[in-house]
Design an enzyme around this catalytic site. Sequence first.
Site, PDB file in Angstrom:
ATOM      1  CG  LEU B  58      39.767  39.432  42.400  1.00  0.00           C
ATOM      2  CD1 LEU B  58      39.336  39.739  41.783  1.00  0.00           C
ATOM      3  CD2 LEU B  58      38.588  39.111  44.031  1.00  0.00           C
ATOM      4  CD  GLU B  60      36.395  38.086  47.649  1.00  0.00           C
ATOM      5  OE1 GLU B  60      36.824  36.864  47.159  1.00  0.00           O
ATOM      6  OE2 GLU B  60      36.695  39.546  47.292  1.00  0.00           O
ATOM      7  CG  PHE B  83      31.414  46.516  47.460  1.00  0.00           C
ATOM      8  CD1 PHE B  83      30.798  47.782  48.117  1.00  0.00           C
ATOM      9  CD2 PHE B  83      32.354  47.093  46.861  1.00  0.00           C
ATOM     10  CE1 PHE B  83      30.973  48.627  47.070  1.00  0.00           C
ATOM     11  CE2 PHE B  83      33.055  47.751  46.113  1.00  0.00           C
ATOM     12  CZ  PHE B  83      31.969  48.986  46.216  1.00  0.00           C
ATOM     13  CG  HIS B 129      28.399  47.123  44.984  1.00  0.00           C
ATOM     14  ND1 HIS B 129      28.182  45.033  43.540  1.00  0.00           N
ATOM     15  CD2 HIS B 129      30.494  47.229  45.012  1.00  0.00           C
ATOM     16  CE1 HIS B 129      29.319  45.415  43.050  1.00  0.00           C
ATOM     17  NE2 HIS B 129      30.211  46.553  43.315  1.00  0.00           N
TER      18      HIS B 129
HETATM   19  C1  LIG Z   1      33.955  38.010  45.280  1.00  0.00           C
HETATM   20  C2  LIG Z   1      34.239  39.399  44.199  1.00  0.00           C
HETATM   21  N1  LIG Z   1      35.262  40.454  45.331  1.00  0.00           N
HETATM   22  C3  LIG Z   1      35.305  41.352  44.754  1.00  0.00           C
HETATM   23  C4  LIG Z   1      34.930  42.361  43.715  1.00  0.00           C
HETATM   24  C5  LIG Z   1      34.921  43.368  43.804  1.00  0.00           C
HETATM   25  N2  LIG Z   1      35.690  43.800  41.860  1.00  0.00           N
HETATM   26  C6  LIG Z   1      34.783  43.787  40.752  1.00  0.00           C
HETATM   27  S1  LIG Z   1      35.623  43.443  39.283  1.00  0.00           S
HETATM   28  C7  LIG Z   1      37.163  43.381  40.461  1.00  0.00           C
HETATM   29  C8  LIG Z   1      38.144  42.816  39.846  1.00  0.00           C
HETATM   30  C9  LIG Z   1      38.084  41.708  38.864  1.00  0.00           C
HETATM   31  O1  LIG Z   1      38.461  41.094  37.754  1.00  0.00           O
HETATM   32  P1  LIG Z   1      38.789  39.930  36.504  1.00  0.00           P
HETATM   33  O2  LIG Z   1      37.928  39.058  37.142  1.00  0.00           O
HETATM   34  O3  LIG Z   1      39.908  40.778  36.001  1.00  0.00           O
HETATM   35  O4  LIG Z   1      38.346  41.143  35.679  1.00  0.00           O
HETATM   36  P2  LIG Z   1      37.279  42.113  34.578  1.00  0.00           P
HETATM   37  O5  LIG Z   1      37.509  43.513  35.948  1.00  0.00           O
HETATM   38  O6  LIG Z   1      39.183  42.487  34.294  1.00  0.00           O
HETATM   39  O7  LIG Z   1      36.362  42.424  33.299  1.00  0.00           O
HETATM   40  C10 LIG Z   1      36.995  42.893  41.980  1.00  0.00           C
HETATM   41  C11 LIG Z   1      37.701  42.737  42.614  1.00  0.00           C
HETATM   42  C12 LIG Z   1      33.571  41.714  43.058  1.00  0.00           C
HETATM   43  N3  LIG Z   1      32.712  41.683  41.847  1.00  0.00           N
HETATM   44  N4  LIG Z   1      32.988  39.897  43.804  1.00  0.00           N
END
Ligand SMILES: Cc1ncc(C[n+]2csc(CCOP(=O)(O)OP(=O)(O)O)c2C)c(N)n1
Lengths: 368, 327
Positions: B58, B60, B83, B129
């Site tokens: 994760l 970007e 997004f 979003h």
């Molecule tokens: C910078 C960013 N990239 C992508 C997203 C989309 N997104 C939302 S939650 C998530 C996963 C997050 O995983 P984690 O940090 O393990 O938290 P969890 O959702 O498991 O609580 C993603 C990819 C986002 N919100 N922010």
Amino acid sequence: MPHEKIVPDVSITSLAILDAEGKVDKDLEPDIDIQTLLKLYRFMVLARRFDERLVALQRQGRIGTFPPITGQEAAQLGAVAAIRPTDWLVPSFRETAAELWRGRGLDNIIIANNGLNEGGIMPDHSRDFPVSIPVASQIPHAVGLAWAARYRQSDEVVMVFFGDGATSEGDFHEAMNFAAVFQVPVIFVCQNNQWAISIPLSRQTRSETLAQKAVAYGMPGIQVDGNDILAVYAAAEEAVARARSGGGPTFIECVTYRVLMHTTADDPKRYRSDEAVDAWRRKDPLIRFETYLRAKGVLDEAKIAGLQSEIEGEIKAAVDHAEARMKTMGDPMEMFDHQYAAMPPTLRRQKAILERELAADGREVEHE
Amino acid sequence: MNKLTMVQALNLALRQEMEADDSVIVLGEDVGMDGGVFRVTDDLIHRFGASRVVDTPLAESAIVGMAIGMAAYGLRPVCEIQFSGFAYHNFHQLENHAARLRWRSRGRYPVPMVLRAPYGAGVRALEHHSESREVYWAHTPGLKTVIPSGPRNARALLVSAIRDPDPVVFYEGKALYRAFREAVPEAVETLPIGQPQIAREGSDVTLIAYGAMVRPTLAAAEALDVQEGVKAEVIDLLTLSPLDDRLLVESVRKTGRAVVVHEAPQSFGPGAEIVARLMEGAFFYLEAPIERVTGFDIVVPLFSREKSYLPSVPRIVRAVRRTLDQG
Ligand SMILES: Cc1ncc(C[n+]2csc(CCOP(=O)(O)OP(=O)(O)O)c2C)c(N)n1
Ligand SMILES: [Mg+2]
């Protein structure tokens, strides 16, 4: 001297106080008064039942997309219970249980999940940040709050929450480094629920643990059983005490599991099996804590039943209250509020334009 | 011809380009097993394997930075940013490197990458979003910003973007993803990047839009025709930057009137540039001030208010009437 060992072997410990069946390790049992234990239990039940209610409301189209927290109650409540109301909470987007503990209203959460800006309203004395959706982006803010508290010679500490996925973002690493360099009072609480949407932890990092990342930054890091509220509390209490007394930041990895979907828009069947989820459901933090409290003699069937019905009532009242409040909300012009301390002339003009346009819409509808 | 949604049409473009060229690599968060949160990359991992459909950690900035390296090596990475609201994490990689490596290396390292991201409001999404911030990329010299308006042109433009020798930011209106179907030929189609199209011919007024705003703009043109016989010409930009204004200028020289529609905030928005181009190219042909129907200079409200925020068919119709009432 080639290959001289200059960093001693790094060791990371994993703390569990309740076993999978909820049996306590007497040597490690933290000293928590009964009132607090029961309050923790109450909030665990409240958070669980509220989560279930929110999923149901979403399925009925009464709220929008939201991220459930079921199974992560211990990780959140054990940690947040270790800070004072005068300390700071910086959540990500999956900390409903922690937010409830800190006093955020259930109705407020429903309203926010219903796509109304008003759900963000917070009391003036609040020391909680609003939810932050861009993953990891809130972590440096915690460092800034803590730095400012130090600067003002306050003994406040800051607790910041984020997920396992967040540990891949630059913001996480930059914040960890800053916190250690500046030795500020921050408690980094990572809810390692082992998934970032469809990406398992093994795809997020090659590190054995997340806790060991702390070592590279020069701060203590500990792994705890995140479904064991006593372990989370004990680790957090120690970290808070260190931070408050000038000992700098700590990183706590709570190993837990996201037993439901990422958000209500997600379909986990596409990327994981039910078996793994079932195995984690058996480690339910709520049941383990309940077993502990029963064994301790502070909780029994009658008390549980009483509490359950009290909480059902509280949730029902909150839903009714939120739905009544929402009937009075939704004035489109509200969207122009809180952009700046003072509304600039261009924005005032744009607001007048939208007012005119919506009025014209209204007339056209009447005409038809 | 199969009738496809925009999601399916984009998936088709990716599949066919990956079949035709093994240098095309898809990478991003949840693009593999999950098939992307909107399913644009659905099934690609099963067809092409995890070495060509890469579920990344994760981050970007690393996704885009890595894509730049891959592109400089000679691959054609297509990265998905989940997004567009999270593309700020990779802002500096686009601005400082993707857009300049060709320039900095005096042509030695072109960056033939595509950054795909859903943008825009209208699907009851969470904060971050629903934004429409394409102007950030349109403002960066060296980048191309492409925004399709429907399944068929989305497919053709994505193929062109993948084949393009320069970095392309490809914004997909998420409100369009499943809004309607269009016949999309199985045989590969392309569309030239940097060329607007006439989406509806007319002689009384020129309406200019792109992306998710093309549909309400066409609906407004239709309503004006049915209700009052006004013949509006609708131009679909398709590429925001580099903006080729020749078609716009020609149309406005003919109609003497123009309305620009976009959901991005008004100030310093795409409309400002378009209006300036029209002033430069068609000033002496104008019969009325040019109107802009746009989003406002505010954070996109949470979803219960997004309908009021977004330009609507009646707002566009009234703007057209205002220009017609003049002169
Ligand atoms: C910078 C960013 N990239 C992508 C997203 C989309 N997104 C939302 S939650 C998530 C996963 C997050 O995983 P984690 O940090 O393990 O938290 P969890 O959702 O498991 O609580 C993603 C990819 C986002 N919100 N922010
Ligand atoms: Mg996670």
